[in-house]
Design an enzyme around this catalytic site. Structure first.
Site, short mmCIF file in Angstrom:
data_model
loop_
_atom_site.label_atom_id
_atom_site.label_comp_id
_atom_site.label_asym_id
_atom_site.label_seq_id
_atom_site.Cartn_x
_atom_site.Cartn_y
_atom_site.Cartn_z
N LYS A 22 13.37 15.11 1.78
CA LYS A 22 12.76 14.76 0.48
C LYS A 22 12.42 13.27 0.45
O LYS A 22 12.97 12.48 1.23
CB LYS A 22 13.70 15.06 -0.70
CG LYS A 22 15.05 14.31 -0.70
CD LYS A 22 15.00 12.95 -1.38
CE LYS A 22 16.32 12.20 -1.28
NZ LYS A 22 16.24 10.76 -1.20
N PRO A 30 14.95 11.99 10.42
CA PRO A 30 15.72 10.84 10.89
C PRO A 30 17.02 10.64 10.08
O PRO A 30 17.10 11.01 8.92
CB PRO A 30 14.77 9.65 10.72
CG PRO A 30 13.63 10.14 9.91
CD PRO A 30 13.59 11.63 9.98
N VAL A 31 18.00 10.09 10.77
CA VAL A 31 19.36 9.96 10.21
C VAL A 31 19.50 8.65 9.42
O VAL A 31 18.92 7.63 9.81
CB VAL A 31 20.38 9.98 11.39
CG1 VAL A 31 21.80 9.85 10.89
CG2 VAL A 31 20.22 11.26 12.19
N ALA A 32 20.27 8.67 8.32
CA ALA A 32 20.53 7.48 7.48
C ALA A 32 19.21 6.82 7.08
O ALA A 32 19.05 5.60 7.16
CB ALA A 32 21.45 6.49 8.19
N ALA A 33 18.26 7.64 6.66
CA ALA A 33 16.90 7.16 6.46
C ALA A 33 16.46 7.14 4.99
O ALA A 33 15.40 6.63 4.67
CB ALA A 33 15.94 8.06 7.24
N GLY A 34 17.28 7.73 4.09
CA GLY A 34 16.85 7.85 2.69
C GLY A 34 16.04 9.10 2.44
O GLY A 34 15.36 9.23 1.42
N LEU A 35 16.09 10.05 3.39
CA LEU A 35 15.28 11.27 3.30
C LEU A 35 16.14 12.51 3.06
O LEU A 35 15.65 13.64 3.13
CB LEU A 35 14.46 11.45 4.57
CG LEU A 35 13.48 10.31 4.89
CD1 LEU A 35 12.83 10.51 6.25
CD2 LEU A 35 12.40 10.21 3.81
N GLY A 60 18.45 13.92 4.86
CA GLY A 60 18.58 14.81 6.02
C GLY A 60 19.92 15.52 6.05
O GLY A 60 19.98 16.74 6.26
N SER A 106 21.96 16.06 3.50
CA SER A 106 22.04 16.95 2.34
C SER A 106 21.22 18.21 2.57
O SER A 106 21.62 19.31 2.18
CB SER A 106 21.52 16.24 1.08
OG SER A 106 22.27 15.08 0.84
N ASP A 115 22.69 14.83 -3.43
CA ASP A 115 21.34 15.37 -3.21
C ASP A 115 21.33 16.83 -2.76
O ASP A 115 20.26 17.41 -2.59
CB ASP A 115 20.61 14.56 -2.13
CG ASP A 115 20.27 13.14 -2.58
OD1 ASP A 115 20.25 12.92 -3.81
OD2 ASP A 115 20.06 12.29 -1.72
O1 C5P Z 1 26.86 11.72 -3.14
P1 C5P Z 1 26.57 11.05 -1.85
O2 C5P Z 1 27.63 11.27 -0.82
O3 C5P Z 1 25.20 11.32 -1.32
O4 C5P Z 1 26.58 9.49 -2.18
C1 C5P Z 1 26.81 8.50 -1.22
C2 C5P Z 1 27.28 7.25 -1.93
O5 C5P Z 1 26.23 6.69 -2.73
C3 C5P Z 1 28.42 7.47 -2.89
O6 C5P Z 1 29.65 7.39 -2.23
C4 C5P Z 1 28.25 6.35 -3.90
O7 C5P Z 1 28.79 5.16 -3.40
C5 C5P Z 1 26.73 6.16 -3.95
N1 C5P Z 1 26.12 6.90 -5.09
C6 C5P Z 1 26.26 6.39 -6.36
N2 C5P Z 1 25.70 7.06 -7.42
C7 C5P Z 1 25.01 8.20 -7.22
C8 C5P Z 1 24.84 8.73 -5.91
C9 C5P Z 1 25.41 8.05 -4.86
O8 C5P Z 1 26.88 5.34 -6.57
N3 C5P Z 1 24.48 8.82 -8.26
#
Ligand code: C5P
Length: 304
Positions: free
Chosen positions: A22, A105-110, A112, A114, A147
């Site tokens: 996404k 891609p990994v740790a990319a904001g996409l 992956g 999730s 996500d």
């Molecule tokens: O939920 P997820 O594991 O994807 O989130 C990763 C990290 O991003 C969380 O541990 C938190 O530090 C931060 N986060 C947040 N507020 C959100 C989503 C994520 O602070 N709504």
């Protein structure tokens, strides 16, 4: 055919799913929550870039293998966690062998990781013949990551709360994207930790305007409305991302934005030809380029 609950699995029975990435068309943070997370309002859009997951029945245990050397296949992988959460929530004893072909891609904001978790819930629901409803899967998903609920449904949706409250839009916009993923990854938790809501300035999106633009597929309004408050953190830490955004714009993208907590940035184009022209003009940048389009689903079964 999926097995009946509790039935003996025929060996060799497999299920294959595609789990789609996404981007965030908007990402607003409304405040910090008592549980340490942030209260979000984000419009998320599935895109045509996907991982493939293949599930094979096994008498017990969860075994994961992956084609990608940087993806840990151990118990910390969200696929493992999703499978275990499903077993524990519904008292299941069945096992599975899972093969992940990683393309996102990994740790990319996409999203992956999730997407893979959502794909695992849907894949195992079919493999194990559980017949769990979307609502039951969504309850498990919410405990796995912010996500994962969006990825279960996909398409175009408004995500609220921690990100787990998902309202799917009745219609999805149709456009092309050029993604630039730099060689490094970023930690979502660190980006949220660095966020100072007082300094997000004009990065706040008009979420309602973007929802309307998506529903009526108004490409120019979508291009003009792309905003993500997390850019205030990630772009200041990695100035090269601003250069990538500027390059996308120069190359002809109608609107550009960072996805999620980054570092992937993307530009949008109304059609494939324009997207390919944008991508061709970006040769030589230290980033991997992907050309893709909006997609209507988060997870799809593959017929084998
Ligand atoms: O939920 P997820 O594991 O994807 O989130 C990763 C990290 O991003 C969380 O541990 C938190 O530090 C931060 N986060 C947040 N507020 C959100 C989503 C994520 O602070 N709504």
């Amino acid at each position: 055919m999926p097995q009946e609950p509790g039935a003996q699995m025929a060996s060799g029975y497999t299920v294959k799913v595609r789990a789609y990435a996404k981007v965030n068309l908007t990402l607003d943070v409304l405040g910090k929550r008592p549980d340490g997370y942030h209260e979000l309002e984000s419009i998320m859009q599935s895109i045509g870039l996907y991982d493939t997951l293949e599930f094979r029945s096994a008498s017990d245990g969860i075994r994961l293998s992956c084609n990608h050397p940087e993806v840990p296949a151990g118990e910390d992988n969200l696929i493992h966690k999703a499978a275990r959460a499903l077993q524990e929530s519904f008292g299941l004893a069945q096992g599975a062998e899972i093969r992940l072909e990683k393309a996102i891609p990994v740790a990319a904001g996409l999203a992956g990781g999730s997407a893979d978790a959502a794909g695992t819930l849907i894949g195992l629901n079919a493999l194990w013949g559980l017949h769990l409803s979307h609502r039951e899967l969504a309850e498990v998903a919410a405990g796995l990551g912010s996500d994962v609920n969006f990825c279960l449904t996909g398409g175009t949706a408004l995500a609220q709360g921690r990100g787990e409250r998902v309202t799917v839009l009745p219609a999805a916009p149709n456009f092309w994207l050029v993604l630039l993923k730099p060689r490094f990854g970023v930690s979502t938790a660190e980006v949220y930790r660095g966020l100072d809501l007082k300094s997000v300035g004009d990065l706040r999106p008009d979420t309602v305007a973007m929802l309307n633009a998506c529903v009526i597929n108004d490409f120019n309004a979508i291009a003009g409305g792309l905003r993500n408050v997390l850019e205030s953190v990630t772009l200041s830490r990695y100035p090269e991302l601003s250069e990538l955004k500027a390059a996308l714009r120069r190359a002809g993208a109608a609107g550009v934005l960072m996805s999620g907590s980054g570092p992937t940035v993307f530009g949008i184009a109304p059609d494939e030809e324009t997207a390919e022209e944008v991508a061709a003009a970006l040769m030589g940048f230290k980033a991997t380029c992907y050309v893709t389009r909006t997609h209507k689903k988060g997870v799809e079964m593959e017929r084998s």
